[in-house]
Design a protein around this motif. Structure first.
Motif: not given
Length: 415
Positions: A114-141
């Motif tokens: 099942e590949a559509h239920l789970s998501f990694n909650r850490r993201f690379y952001l546009r400022d070069g940092s790694v965000g955690w739970n950055p929020g839905k539809l965040n344009p910086n992701v």
């Protein structure tokens, strides 16, 4: 939802092992030790052959002795202390009832996806940092900073078939990696593992016991940041339970009998190093924990770091002693316990190195020390590494220990 301690007891050639899945946020070492002792007193099962894991449901009672942050959230109030005191006997009773109902059975296993239920909650952001739970539809992701584990492992037990009747369903053990922080609110709920159990019971009948063991999901949750719809509440838990349940029901079609062999259990105690902290950090942490009223994300992170520093300081240099346990049945099936919220990369590494066809990994099992990220994520920072009570490289030590135990037990499979 009602909250349960669900138990599965296996016996092969007079050897017994028990698996307990709790609808709670975590386990503690003291809880596990007391429960194992109670199980030894009321059953024929050796305490060392018991694996106790938590689903990580956030909507259950708090437990005593989980750390300073937990204590501040009610971990030392009378209700919590009373519940924590009686919990080992409740767990032992679930195991006693399971042992009492031992019956000749057929075990089958399968691996769904099942590949559509789970998501990694850490993201690379546009400022070069790694965000955690950055929020839905965040344009910086930019993109996820890690992967997921889509494997849905299913172990199914039924009574033996006769010439006249098919086997009667007994239990289904499901292993999938995804944080269950879905329902929210102040009502008790088993979250999506409870919804999953209802789905499976709807197909197999009300007597079906569905145990859910969370895989390595320290950096995985259910939030799709590219979907604007809200994803919380009982309805979201039900949605997840239906989709995951459908995967389990599909996997039933491809179940294969387990090759039988000896039932074997082996554990190792691992000394995990502590993060380095300074006297200045300890002093600042005491101040932050005592005075902080900042509800912003920065304020939250300050408290997360403060509570971590105080927990580490209280250890006075003593490493974190944790258990890695492996239970194996025959040459194909093995369970691994891991003591915290483990990053998915570590679980995938164990599966890759495992000689067993089916390797089920239960995190938050036999105690928990909180988040255990992989080494790379420490350098990237943010919530989970900031919170971690063990130093970088600890997760890899657990992988090496689990791989060694798996190899040893697999080598003994035919002996």
């Amino acid at each position: 939802d009602d909250l349960y301690a669900k138990a599965l007891v296996l016996e092969q050639d007079n050897e017994r092992a028990a698996f307990v899945c709790l609808d709670l946020i975590s386990t503690t070492r003291s809880l596990v030790e007391r429960a194992r002792a109670a199980i030894e007193n009321s059953t024929r099962i050796n305490g060392a052959s018991v694996m106790i894991s938590a689903t990580h449901a956030h909507t259950g009672p708090e437990l005593a002795s989980r750390g300073r942050r937990s204590d501040a959230q009610g971990g030392q109030n009378e209700l919590t202390l009373n519940f924590s005191e009686k919990l080992p006997s409740l767990i032992a009773e679930s195991v006693r009832l399971a042992e009492q109902q031992l019956t000749p059975a057929r075990l089958s296993a399968g691996l769904g996806r099942e590949a559509h239920l789970s998501f990694n909650r850490r993201f690379y952001l546009r400022d070069g940092s790694v965000g955690w739970n950055p929020g839905k539809l965040n344009p910086n992701v930019v993109r996820p900073a890690g992967t997921i584990d889509p494997e849905v492992a299913v172990l199914y037990a039924e009574t033996l078939m006769t010439n006249r009747t098919a086997g009667r369903p007994l239990a289904t053990y499901v292993n999938f990696a995804m944080h269950p922080d879905t329902t929210g609110g102040n009502k008790y709920s088993a979250d999506y593992p409870g919804a999953l159990a209802r789905v499976v019971a709807g197909y197999k009948g009300p007597d079906m016991i569905t145990l859910f063991a969370n895989g390595t999901c320290g950096n995985i949750n259910h939030v799709d940041v590219n979907w604007g719809a809200p994803q919380s509440g009982q309805q979201e838990a039900q949605r997840i339970g239906v989709i995951l349940g459908a995967t389990v029901l599909q996997t039933y079609k491809s179940l294969a009998p387990i090759k039988l062999g000896a039932l074997r259990v082996r554990s190792a105690l691992v000394q995990l190093p502590l993060p380095e902290i300074t006297a200045a950090e300890v002093g600042q942490a005491r101040l932050d924990v005592k005075t902080s009223r900042d509800n912003s994300r920065d304020g939250f992170m300050k408290l997360v770091h403060g509570y971590k520093v105080l927990d580490i300081a209280a250890r006075e240099g003593q490493p974190q002693e944790v258990e890695v346990q492996v239970v194996a049945l025959g040459p194909e099936l093995a369970w691994v316990s891991l003591p915290g919220e483990i990053f998915v990369e570590l679980g995938l590494a164990i599966k890759k190195r495992s000689p067993f066809r089916y390797t089920l990994i239960a995190e938050l099992a036999n105690g928990s020390i909180g988040y255990i990220p992989d080494r790379r994520s420490y350098a990237e920072g943010n919530y989970e590494p900031v919170s971690a009570r063990c130093a970088a490289g600890s997760g890899e030590m657990l992988v090496d220990t689990a791989a060694k135990l798996l190899a040893e037990l697999h080598g003994a499979a035919g002996k």
